[in-house]
Write a protein that holds these residues in place. Structure first.
Motif, PDB file in Angstrom:
ATOM      1  N   TYR A  46       0.835  -1.236   0.009  1.00  0.00           N
ATOM      2  CA  TYR A  46      -0.043  -0.018   0.039  1.00  0.00           C
ATOM      3  C   TYR A  46       1.000   1.180   0.027  1.00  0.00           C
ATOM      4  CZ  TYR A  46      -4.072  -2.937   1.408  1.00  0.00           C
ATOM      5  OH  TYR A  46      -5.124  -3.796   1.435  1.00  0.00           O
ATOM      6  N   VAL A  47       1.699   1.443   0.944  1.00  0.00           N
ATOM      7  CA  VAL A  47       2.711   2.664   1.064  1.00  0.00           C
ATOM      8  C   VAL A  47       3.560   2.468  -0.267  1.00  0.00           C
ATOM      9  CG1 VAL A  47       4.617   3.502   2.120  1.00  0.00           C
ATOM     10  CG2 VAL A  47       2.863   2.364   3.323  1.00  0.00           C
ATOM     11  N   GLY A  48       3.983   1.322  -0.759  1.00  0.00           N
ATOM     12  CA  GLY A  48       4.767   1.220  -2.045  1.00  0.00           C
ATOM     13  C   GLY A  48       4.041   1.761  -3.281  1.00  0.00           C
ATOM     14  N   LEU A  49       2.803   1.679  -3.315  1.00  0.00           N
ATOM     15  CA  LEU A  49       1.850   2.287  -4.425  1.00  0.00           C
ATOM     16  C   LEU A  49       1.682   3.801  -4.165  1.00  0.00           C
ATOM     17  CD1 LEU A  49      -0.587  -0.851  -4.941  1.00  0.00           C
ATOM     18  CD2 LEU A  49       0.868   0.039  -6.658  1.00  0.00           C
ATOM     19  N   TRP A  50       1.359   4.042  -2.886  1.00  0.00           N
ATOM     20  CA  TRP A  50       1.205   5.466  -2.421  1.00  0.00           C
ATOM     21  C   TRP A  50       2.298   6.342  -3.107  1.00  0.00           C
ATOM     22  CZ3 TRP A  50       4.196   8.566   0.624  1.00  0.00           C
ATOM     23  CH2 TRP A  50       3.683   9.855   0.961  1.00  0.00           C
ATOM     24  N   THR A  51       3.733   5.888  -2.844  1.00  0.00           N
ATOM     25  CA  THR A  51       4.977   6.581  -3.078  1.00  0.00           C
ATOM     26  C   THR A  51       4.855   6.613  -4.550  1.00  0.00           C
ATOM     27  OG1 THR A  51       6.994   7.231  -2.076  1.00  0.00           O
ATOM     28  CG2 THR A  51       6.584   5.013  -2.985  1.00  0.00           C
ATOM     29  N   ARG A  52       4.304   5.937  -5.534  1.00  0.00           N
ATOM     30  CA  ARG A  52       4.510   5.740  -6.855  1.00  0.00           C
ATOM     31  C   ARG A  52       3.388   6.231  -7.737  1.00  0.00           C
ATOM     32  NH1 ARG A  52       7.485   1.483  -4.364  1.00  0.00           N
ATOM     33  NH2 ARG A  52       9.574   0.947  -5.519  1.00  0.00           N
ATOM     34  N   VAL A  53       2.154   6.125  -7.176  1.00  0.00           N
ATOM     35  CA  VAL A  53       1.027   6.530  -7.943  1.00  0.00           C
ATOM     36  C   VAL A  53       0.202   7.537  -7.439  1.00  0.00           C
ATOM     37  CG1 VAL A  53      -1.324   5.223  -8.615  1.00  0.00           C
ATOM     38  CG2 VAL A  53       0.634   3.989  -8.677  1.00  0.00           C
ATOM     39  N   ALA A  54       0.033   8.307  -8.214  1.00  0.00           N
ATOM     40  CA  ALA A  54      -0.706   9.655  -7.972  1.00  0.00           C
ATOM     41  C   ALA A  54      -2.020   9.366  -7.512  1.00  0.00           C
ATOM     42  CB  ALA A  54      -0.937  10.531  -9.308  1.00  0.00           C
ATOM     43  N   ALA A  55      -2.471   9.923  -6.371  1.00  0.00           N
ATOM     44  CA  ALA A  55      -3.856   9.846  -5.648  1.00  0.00           C
ATOM     45  C   ALA A  55      -4.160   8.388  -5.377  1.00  0.00           C
ATOM     46  CB  ALA A  55      -4.894  10.455  -6.767  1.00  0.00           C
ATOM     47  N   PHE A  56      -3.238   7.607  -4.937  1.00  0.00           N
ATOM     48  CA  PHE A  56      -3.626   6.290  -4.738  1.00  0.00           C
ATOM     49  C   PHE A  56      -4.427   6.200  -3.398  1.00  0.00           C
ATOM     50  CE2 PHE A  56      -2.352   2.461  -2.226  1.00  0.00           C
ATOM     51  CZ  PHE A  56      -3.051   1.640  -2.947  1.00  0.00           C
ATOM     52  N   ARG A  57      -5.470   5.263  -3.499  1.00  0.00           N
ATOM     53  CA  ARG A  57      -6.254   4.750  -2.433  1.00  0.00           C
ATOM     54  C   ARG A  57      -6.058   3.330  -2.134  1.00  0.00           C
ATOM     55  NH1 ARG A  57     -10.200   8.969  -1.323  1.00  0.00           N
ATOM     56  NH2 ARG A  57     -11.618   7.163  -0.544  1.00  0.00           N
ATOM     57  N   ARG A  58      -6.167   3.049  -0.674  1.00  0.00           N
ATOM     58  CA  ARG A  58      -5.953   1.665  -0.567  1.00  0.00           C
ATOM     59  C   ARG A  58      -7.110   0.758  -1.082  1.00  0.00           C
ATOM     60  NH1 ARG A  58      -5.767   2.736   6.271  1.00  0.00           N
ATOM     61  NH2 ARG A  58      -4.246   4.266   5.892  1.00  0.00           N
ATOM     62  N   GLU A  59      -8.247   1.524  -1.252  1.00  0.00           N
ATOM     63  CA  GLU A  59      -9.191   0.506  -1.805  1.00  0.00           C
ATOM     64  C   GLU A  59      -9.081   0.253  -3.212  1.00  0.00           C
ATOM     65  OE1 GLU A  59     -11.445   4.317  -0.814  1.00  0.00           O
ATOM     66  OE2 GLU A  59      -9.533   3.553   0.148  1.00  0.00           O
ATOM     67  N   ALA A  60      -8.107   0.840  -3.846  1.00  0.00           N
ATOM     68  CA  ALA A  60      -7.802   0.439  -5.362  1.00  0.00           C
ATOM     69  C   ALA A  60      -7.372  -0.733  -5.360  1.00  0.00           C
ATOM     70  CB  ALA A  60      -6.980   1.587  -6.088  1.00  0.00           C
ATOM     71  N   LEU A  61      -6.088  -1.145  -4.343  1.00  0.00           N
ATOM     72  CA  LEU A  61      -5.429  -2.229  -4.415  1.00  0.00           C
ATOM     73  C   LEU A  61      -6.363  -3.381  -3.773  1.00  0.00           C
ATOM     74  CD1 LEU A  61      -3.056  -3.990  -4.564  1.00  0.00           C
ATOM     75  CD2 LEU A  61      -2.433  -3.302  -2.286  1.00  0.00           C
ATOM     76  N   GLU A  62      -7.220  -3.006  -2.847  1.00  0.00           N
ATOM     77  CA  GLU A  62      -8.084  -4.252  -2.514  1.00  0.00           C
ATOM     78  C   GLU A  62      -9.268  -4.670  -3.352  1.00  0.00           C
ATOM     79  OE1 GLU A  62      -9.286  -2.641   1.117  1.00  0.00           O
ATOM     80  OE2 GLU A  62      -7.425  -2.688   2.267  1.00  0.00           O
ATOM     81  N   LYS A  63      -9.591  -3.683  -4.154  1.00  0.00           N
ATOM     82  CA  LYS A  63     -10.393  -4.034  -5.097  1.00  0.00           C
ATOM     83  C   LYS A  63      -9.762  -4.813  -6.389  1.00  0.00           C
ATOM     84  CE  LYS A  63     -13.877  -0.166  -5.228  1.00  0.00           C
ATOM     85  NZ  LYS A  63     -14.156   1.328  -5.756  1.00  0.00           N
ATOM     86  N   ALA A  64      -8.502  -4.439  -6.778  1.00  0.00           N
ATOM     87  CA  ALA A  64      -7.876  -5.441  -7.692  1.00  0.00           C
ATOM     88  C   ALA A  64      -7.698  -6.668  -7.075  1.00  0.00           C
ATOM     89  CB  ALA A  64      -6.455  -4.892  -7.996  1.00  0.00           C
ATOM     90  N   LEU A  65      -7.510  -7.011  -5.739  1.00  0.00           N
ATOM     91  CA  LEU A  65      -7.148  -8.489  -5.274  1.00  0.00           C
ATOM     92  C   LEU A  65      -8.365  -9.282  -5.208  1.00  0.00           C
ATOM     93  CD1 LEU A  65      -4.821  -7.256  -2.251  1.00  0.00           C
ATOM     94  CD2 LEU A  65      -4.063  -8.799  -4.101  1.00  0.00           C
ATOM     95  N   LEU A  66      -9.629  -8.402  -4.846  1.00  0.00           N
ATOM     96  CA  LEU A  66     -10.807  -9.244  -4.927  1.00  0.00           C
ATOM     97  C   LEU A  66     -11.374  -9.688  -6.310  1.00  0.00           C
ATOM     98  CD1 LEU A  66     -12.876  -6.809  -2.370  1.00  0.00           C
ATOM     99  CD2 LEU A  66     -12.292  -9.177  -1.972  1.00  0.00           C
ATOM    100  N   ALA A  67     -11.005  -8.892  -7.381  1.00  0.00           N
ATOM    101  CA  ALA A  67     -11.430  -9.298  -8.512  1.00  0.00           C
ATOM    102  C   ALA A  67     -10.091 -10.171  -9.067  1.00  0.00           C
ATOM    103  CB  ALA A  67     -11.310  -7.932  -9.651  1.00  0.00           C
TER     104      ALA A  67
END
Length: 331
Positions: A46-67
């Motif tokens: 989550y932190v790794g994506l926050w530091t690399r992706v503009a406007a990253f939200r935790r839910e975005a990773l969780e949605k990708a995992l759930l799908a």
């Protein structure tokens, strides 16, 4: 052949790791750009994506995992990574059994692997899988079974605030040929961390250099470093100017940026490695001018930084500002 300085290698790797500027990309493309994020500590990707992706939200990773567009599983170096679904199949086939098994890799009956694959269509714990195969599943057998049956972590097992026992799911697949998978693995690595030496590729993947040689044989070194070592790279990959500005960046525990090269001096000075890498524990760090300049922790809801040396006033302010942004995002 062009010789790349340490600073040029630093800038090239940072650019490919989305650390020169945050990118407006989705979670899955970001994971593919950086060849996955290490994830044995659940908050780390989550932190790794926050530091690399503009406007990253935790839910975005969780949605990708759930799908199942993103997958959390044991891969390179026998460690847990979050990768895209497509990369999971390629990387798992290329790496094979966790490297630490070596010649001790257990024999597993194909019928057992098939039975676990069918059983794992619903989330299962390690104990439930052990009961199915009527085995205690000691660590060597468990790791081999998890790899060969393509058992990945059930999505919720890797969520930020996840608690309880890890559950596993089978990821249905048609395995690619191992040789083709290793070629793809090498190219994905170079696109994410190159230019790099043979030893660098082996360090990141956990494979022996001789396992990688067939994949590298089709490629010619494109550069050399200042020590005269051959550097491989994907065609047409750019190397930014050495004077390109690098903003302060905060990295999570176990970030692959610190672990993806045999020679890590492009990112961290040798004298600082012992302050960051403590056995199997990799601390959270921050970068100043593209190199590790200190560590950070969260204490009572605050991001607390510990630089290795006094920072110039303007740099200190930039570190504090980025820490404040991270602190706000963590709440």
């Amino acid at each position: 052949m062009r010789v790349l300085t340490q600073r040029e290698l630093n800038r090239a790797t940072l650019a490919r790791q989305l650390l020169l500027e945050r990118k407006n990309v989705g979670v899955v493309p970001a994971l593919e750009r950086v060849a996955g994020l290490q994830a044995q500590y659940p908050p780390a990707p989550y932190v790794g994506l926050w530091t690399r992706v503009a406007a990253f939200r935790r839910e975005a990773l969780e949605k990708a995992l759930l799908a199942h567009r993103a997958v959390r599983a044991v891969l390179m170096r026998g460690t847990i990574h979050v990768v895209s679904r497509a990369d999971y199949f390629t990387f798992a086939e290329a790496v094979g059994d966790p490297p630490w098994l070596g010649s001790r890799a257990p024999e597993l009956d194909e019928r057992v692997i098939e039975a676990v694959g069918a059983f794992g269509r619903e989330p299962r714990t390690r104990a439930e899988i052990a009961a199915l195969v009527e085995s205690a599943l000691e660590d060597r057998e468990w790791y081999a079974l998890r790899t060969r049956a393509r058992l990945v972590h059930a999505p919720e097992s890797g969520f930020w605030g996840g608690r309880g026992r890890t559950r596993y799911l089978t990821m249905p697949h048609e395995p690619p040929a191992t040789a083709g998978a290793r070629t793809a693995l090498v190219r994905r690595y170079l696109a994410a961390f190159g230019p790099a030496t043979r030893a660098d590729v082996a360090e990141w993947s956990g494979l022996r250099m001789r396992d990688l040689d067939p994949a590298l044989a089709a490629m010619r070194p494109r550069f050399r470093d200042e020590q005269g070592r051959d550097l491989y790279d994907v065609p047409r990959a750019s190397v930014p100017p050495k004077d390109v500005r690098v903003p302060v960046r905060f990295l999570p525990r176990f970030d692959n940026l610190l672990l993806a090269h045999k020679d890590r001096t492009r990112i961290i000075a040798d004298e600082h490695r012992g302050l960051v890498i403590d056995g199997g524990w990799i601390k959270s760090t921050f970068l100043v001018d593209g190199v590790v300049a200190g560590i950070w922790e969260v204490e009572d809801g605050r991001v607390v930084c510990e630089p290795f040396a006094p920072l110039p006033r303007t740099v200190k302010r930039e570190v504090e500002d980025e820490a404040t942004r991270l602190q706000a995002w963590l709440r």
